[in-house]
Design a protein around this motif. Structure first.
Motif, PDB file in Angstrom:
ATOM      1  N   VAL A  89       0.854  -1.202   0.000  1.00  0.00           N
ATOM      2  CA  VAL A  89       0.000   0.000   0.000  1.00  0.00           C
ATOM      3  C   VAL A  89       0.883   1.243   0.000  1.00  0.00           C
ATOM      4  CG1 VAL A  89      -1.716   1.322   1.305  1.00  0.00           C
ATOM      5  CG2 VAL A  89      -1.936  -1.167   1.138  1.00  0.00           C
ATOM      6  N   ALA A  90       1.927   1.238   0.851  1.00  0.00           N
ATOM      7  CA  ALA A  90       2.827   2.396   0.954  1.00  0.00           C
ATOM      8  C   ALA A  90       3.564   2.649  -0.360  1.00  0.00           C
ATOM      9  CB  ALA A  90       3.827   2.178   2.087  1.00  0.00           C
ATOM     10  N   ALA A  91       3.900   1.586  -1.077  1.00  0.00           N
ATOM     11  CA  ALA A  91       4.668   1.737  -2.329  1.00  0.00           C
ATOM     12  C   ALA A  91       3.843   2.478  -3.380  1.00  0.00           C
ATOM     13  CB  ALA A  91       5.107   0.371  -2.841  1.00  0.00           C
ATOM     14  N   SER A  92       2.526   2.299  -3.345  1.00  0.00           N
ATOM     15  CA  SER A  92       1.618   3.034  -4.212  1.00  0.00           C
ATOM     16  C   SER A  92       2.034   3.000  -5.686  1.00  0.00           C
ATOM     17  CB  SER A  92       1.528   4.480  -3.692  1.00  0.00           C
ATOM     18  OG  SER A  92       0.652   5.242  -4.455  1.00  0.00           O
ATOM     19  N   MET A  93       2.132   1.798  -6.226  1.00  0.00           N
ATOM     20  CA  MET A  93       2.461   1.610  -7.647  1.00  0.00           C
ATOM     21  C   MET A  93       1.798   0.304  -8.117  1.00  0.00           C
ATOM     22  SD  MET A  93       6.475   0.468  -7.445  1.00  0.00           S
ATOM     23  CE  MET A  93       6.960   1.871  -6.462  1.00  0.00           C
ATOM     24  N   PRO A  94       1.720   0.069  -9.414  1.00  0.00           N
ATOM     25  CA  PRO A  94       1.106  -1.181  -9.873  1.00  0.00           C
ATOM     26  C   PRO A  94       1.827  -2.417  -9.321  1.00  0.00           C
ATOM     27  CG  PRO A  94       1.361   0.341 -11.701  1.00  0.00           C
ATOM     28  CD  PRO A  94       2.099   0.941 -10.535  1.00  0.00           C
ATOM     29  N   VAL A  95       1.048  -3.330  -8.757  1.00  0.00           N
ATOM     30  CA  VAL A  95       1.615  -4.563  -8.194  1.00  0.00           C
ATOM     31  C   VAL A  95       0.829  -5.757  -8.735  1.00  0.00           C
ATOM     32  CG1 VAL A  95       1.982  -5.900  -6.073  1.00  0.00           C
ATOM     33  CG2 VAL A  95       2.388  -3.430  -6.062  1.00  0.00           C
ATOM     34  N   ILE A  96       1.554  -6.696  -9.330  1.00  0.00           N
ATOM     35  CA  ILE A  96       0.917  -7.934  -9.801  1.00  0.00           C
ATOM     36  C   ILE A  96       1.308  -9.055  -8.851  1.00  0.00           C
ATOM     37  CG2 ILE A  96       0.587  -9.527 -11.740  1.00  0.00           C
ATOM     38  CD1 ILE A  96      -0.025  -6.769 -12.730  1.00  0.00           C
ATOM     39  N   GLU A  97       0.313  -9.723  -8.285  1.00  0.00           N
ATOM     40  CA  GLU A  97       0.536 -10.853  -7.382  1.00  0.00           C
ATOM     41  C   GLU A  97       0.494 -12.145  -8.212  1.00  0.00           C
ATOM     42  OE1 GLU A  97      -2.636 -11.261  -4.551  1.00  0.00           O
ATOM     43  OE2 GLU A  97      -1.812 -13.084  -3.672  1.00  0.00           O
ATOM     44  N   VAL A  98       1.519 -12.953  -8.073  1.00  0.00           N
ATOM     45  CA  VAL A  98       1.589 -14.210  -8.842  1.00  0.00           C
ATOM     46  C   VAL A  98       1.600 -15.405  -7.900  1.00  0.00           C
ATOM     47  CG1 VAL A  98       2.993 -15.593 -10.452  1.00  0.00           C
ATOM     48  CG2 VAL A  98       2.913 -13.109 -10.715  1.00  0.00           C
ATOM     49  N   HIS A  99       0.841 -16.435  -8.271  1.00  0.00           N
ATOM     50  CA  HIS A  99       0.967 -17.747  -7.620  1.00  0.00           C
ATOM     51  C   HIS A  99       1.068 -18.802  -8.699  1.00  0.00           C
ATOM     52  CE1 HIS A  99       0.334 -16.032  -3.757  1.00  0.00           C
ATOM     53  NE2 HIS A  99      -0.696 -15.370  -4.241  1.00  0.00           N
ATOM     54  N   ILE A 100       2.027 -19.676  -8.539  1.00  0.00           N
ATOM     55  CA  ILE A 100       2.244 -20.725  -9.536  1.00  0.00           C
ATOM     56  C   ILE A 100       1.081 -21.717  -9.490  1.00  0.00           C
ATOM     57  CG2 ILE A 100       3.810 -22.596 -10.216  1.00  0.00           C
ATOM     58  CD1 ILE A 100       6.059 -20.879  -8.822  1.00  0.00           C
ATOM     59  N   SER A 101       0.690 -22.099  -8.282  1.00  0.00           N
ATOM     60  CA  SER A 101      -0.418 -23.039  -8.120  1.00  0.00           C
ATOM     61  C   SER A 101      -1.727 -22.257  -7.972  1.00  0.00           C
ATOM     62  CB  SER A 101      -0.187 -23.905  -6.877  1.00  0.00           C
ATOM     63  OG  SER A 101      -0.198 -23.082  -5.712  1.00  0.00           O
ATOM     64  N   ASN A 102      -2.833 -22.967  -8.123  1.00  0.00           N
ATOM     65  CA  ASN A 102      -4.136 -22.342  -7.914  1.00  0.00           C
ATOM     66  C   ASN A 102      -4.458 -22.418  -6.419  1.00  0.00           C
ATOM     67  OD1 ASN A 102      -6.769 -21.562  -7.715  1.00  0.00           O
ATOM     68  ND2 ASN A 102      -7.498 -22.788  -9.441  1.00  0.00           N
ATOM     69  N   ILE A 103      -4.233 -21.296  -5.728  1.00  0.00           N
ATOM     70  CA  ILE A 103      -4.364 -21.298  -4.262  1.00  0.00           C
ATOM     71  C   ILE A 103      -5.815 -21.532  -3.811  1.00  0.00           C
ATOM     72  CG2 ILE A 103      -2.303 -19.907  -3.785  1.00  0.00           C
ATOM     73  CD1 ILE A 103      -4.106 -17.432  -3.480  1.00  0.00           C
ATOM     74  N   TYR A 104      -6.761 -21.410  -4.749  1.00  0.00           N
ATOM     75  CA  TYR A 104      -8.180 -21.564  -4.385  1.00  0.00           C
ATOM     76  C   TYR A 104      -8.656 -23.019  -4.448  1.00  0.00           C
ATOM     77  CZ  TYR A 104      -7.734 -16.607  -4.765  1.00  0.00           C
ATOM     78  OH  TYR A 104      -7.295 -15.322  -4.578  1.00  0.00           O
ATOM     79  N   ARG A 105      -7.811 -23.883  -4.996  1.00  0.00           N
ATOM     80  CA  ARG A 105      -8.226 -25.297  -5.013  1.00  0.00           C
ATOM     81  C   ARG A 105      -7.272 -26.164  -4.201  1.00  0.00           C
ATOM     82  NH1 ARG A 105      -7.983 -27.506 -11.087  1.00  0.00           N
ATOM     83  NH2 ARG A 105      -7.935 -29.456  -9.949  1.00  0.00           N
ATOM     84  N   ARG A 106      -6.643 -25.545  -3.212  1.00  0.00           N
ATOM     85  CA  ARG A 106      -5.749 -26.284  -2.323  1.00  0.00           C
ATOM     86  C   ARG A 106      -6.315 -26.266  -0.892  1.00  0.00           C
ATOM     87  NH1 ARG A 106       0.297 -24.446  -3.272  1.00  0.00           N
ATOM     88  NH2 ARG A 106       0.594 -26.203  -1.860  1.00  0.00           N
ATOM     89  N   GLU A 107      -5.456 -26.298   0.107  1.00  0.00           N
ATOM     90  CA  GLU A 107      -5.959 -26.273   1.487  1.00  0.00           C
ATOM     91  C   GLU A 107      -6.725 -24.963   1.724  1.00  0.00           C
ATOM     92  OE1 GLU A 107      -2.746 -26.573   0.566  1.00  0.00           O
ATOM     93  OE2 GLU A 107      -1.649 -27.962   1.881  1.00  0.00           O
ATOM     94  N   GLU A 108      -7.689 -25.017   2.604  1.00  0.00           N
ATOM     95  CA  GLU A 108      -8.543 -23.864   2.923  1.00  0.00           C
ATOM     96  C   GLU A 108      -7.701 -22.627   3.293  1.00  0.00           C
ATOM     97  OE1 GLU A 108     -11.882 -23.802   2.682  1.00  0.00           O
ATOM     98  OE2 GLU A 108     -11.996 -21.739   3.455  1.00  0.00           O
TER      99      GLU A 108
END
Ligand code: DQA
Length: 159
Positions: A89-108
């Motif tokens: 938030v402090a950096a206040s610039m475009p940020v792309i978050e990457v995850h290699i795996s699909n974090i929504y179909r793994r552990e809760e």
């Protein structure tokens, strides 16, 4: 334009760790591919990996006034780190978050990202190719910002 790529804990083990989830590419190979895309688009790029939360916070802070965009895979800190979220938030610039795996179909516990609500966008579940997608996305976003700046400058000059 400069992009900083920040890799969180255990991503230094890519190619070795849980290949069924993260694939066989090593981190250096992923970075070489990103570097090629950066070169093609005249973007300066820097890479940073750390297993330590505070070092990641420090690296994000260093981007202020120095970089134009961040690509970050906060790895396990995605799910726990208010400090990394606040730094973004402090950096206040475009940020792309990457995850290699699909974090929504793994552990809760992986389905909650503290980073997503403060990121420009999230790319997840495409394997190491997600970093390629992140480069394409940030190139597009930074291109639009540069074009807008140029337009404003021209408008101001013509006033
Ligand atoms: C990860 C997903 C996280 O839940 C995990 O802790 C990682 C890698 C990914 O890229 O899929 O270390 O961020």
């Amino acid at each position: 334009m400069k992009v900083v790529v920040i890799q969180g804990p255990n991503l230094n083990l890519l190619g070795h760790r849980e290949q069924n989830l993260y694939g066989s590419m090593k981190l250096e190979e992923i970075h070489t591919q990103m570097e090629n895309i950066a070169k093609q688009n005249s973007i300066e790029i820097e890479f940073f990996q750390s297993n330590l939360e505070g070092e990641i916070v420090d690296r994000i802070q260093e981007c202020i006034g120095d970089a134009d965009g961040i690509i970050i895979n906060p790895a396990a800190y995605t799910h726990t780190s208010i400090a990394i979220r606040d730094a973004i938030v402090a950096a206040s610039m475009p940020v792309i978050e990457v995850h290699i795996s699909n974090i929504y179909r793994r552990e809760e516990f992986r389905s909650k990202s503290l980073i997503a609500p403060v990121s420009t966008g999230q790319i997840c579940g495409f394997g190491p190719f997600g970093y390629h997608l992140a480069m394409v996305s940030i190139t597009q976003i930074l291109g639009e910002i540069a074009a807008q700046r140029k337009m404003k400058k021209t408008q101001a000059e013509n006033k």
